[in-house]
Design an enzyme around this catalytic site. Sequence first.
Site, PDB file in Angstrom:
ATOM      1  N   LYS A 141       2.878  -3.918  -6.852  1.00 45.88           N
ATOM      2  CA  LYS A 141       2.207  -3.655  -5.573  1.00 45.88           C
ATOM      3  C   LYS A 141       1.070  -2.664  -5.783  1.00 45.88           C
ATOM      4  CE  LYS A 141       4.577  -3.419  -1.590  1.00 45.88           C
ATOM      5  NZ  LYS A 141       5.626  -3.004  -0.629  1.00 45.88           N
ATOM      6  N   ILE A 142      -0.103  -3.054  -5.344  1.00 40.17           N
ATOM      7  CA  ILE A 142      -1.295  -2.205  -5.437  1.00 40.17           C
ATOM      8  C   ILE A 142      -1.904  -2.101  -4.044  1.00 40.17           C
ATOM      9  CG2 ILE A 142      -3.624  -2.011  -6.393  1.00 40.17           C
ATOM     10  CD1 ILE A 142      -2.618  -3.497  -8.881  1.00 40.17           C
TER      11      ILE A 142
END
Length: 381
Positions: A141-142
């Site tokens: 997750k970014i």
Amino acid sequence: MSTNHLLEIKQYGQSIWMDNLSRDIIQSGELKDLVENQGISGITSNPAIFEKAIAGNVIYDADIEAAVRANLPTDKIYESLVFADIRYACDILRPVYEASNRLDGYVSIEVPPTIAHDTEATITEARRYFQEIGRENLMIKIPGTEPGLPAVEQVIAEGMNVNITLLFSVESYVNTAWAYIRGLEKRLAEGKDISRIASVASFFLSRIDSNIDAKIDAKLKKGVDDISVEAKLRDVKGKVAIANAKIAYQEYKKIIQSDRWKALAAKGATVQRLLWASTSTKDPHYNDVMYIEELIGRDTVNTVPPATIKACADHCNVGDRLETDVDNAYTLIKNLKDPDINIDLDAVMDELLVEGIDKFIQPFQSLMNSLEDKIKVLSPV
């Protein structure tokens, strides 16, 4: 026999993932049951979820003690606990990953929220997380911040699965979609396979309505002279997030019709699906499953917290609604600029992004503090 309405949603082309993970649900067999029997086909996690799972929970004590004996620093102890849970979850979901031809079966873990504005640090941590956790069905997750998007592009080019999170505006979603496409194009130009990479764009919902509803309530509290103006204001409440999401989906459809996307699809690329996030209803006056019912549609994911999963399984009214009332959605968003309503949606979205990062940093730091306290208690004298 009661019907689990979650199982009906899949026929409309939407996957249901769960926004929760802890060792309790892994060891008890609850997660396995949710995956095998209840229609859950993926997991998302974040620092707030891990704080809730780990802080004050004795199930992690033996591992913490072992890490203390190994003289690991607090951040490495945190990672040892979280990485283990992520691996367990990935293994439970591996059959879904294989049966769906890599469409589902993913488990998401967020890079540290403290580096949300640092492109290079995000790339470095994404590489390390992907390598150390060592599971094909892992998603990194970014955050969809301005510095986050070049990181997304690079990480995709390197062959990692990515969940771009904290998307609020339609523009931020579109920018995310093109970052995914650029990453695939870069990888393809290097002669590498692009058929085994997956991505979702996490588009947040309830936080938008909570923010705008509060602004409308403040206007109503001040008093409105004209009854028609009051009606206009009340008509917006609780409707902006779903309208915004429906417009984002229309942009998704345009993107997958583009020549650039079609060229990638011809080489085996998988579409980046919109993932509806922040789907628990915050206002008790609203339908508790409205962020599920109103956004069921093809090539999407809805990640749902446990309480909302139970509610939807019990009483979701399932139907293909993502492309209904689209004209009304555009009208509603346009009407926010009406002087009588006067809601600056762009400013709201900017505010929510800043808040969203902070809402992950705070529990992350709180968890680190809790771990330090526990380390002191469990450390040998």
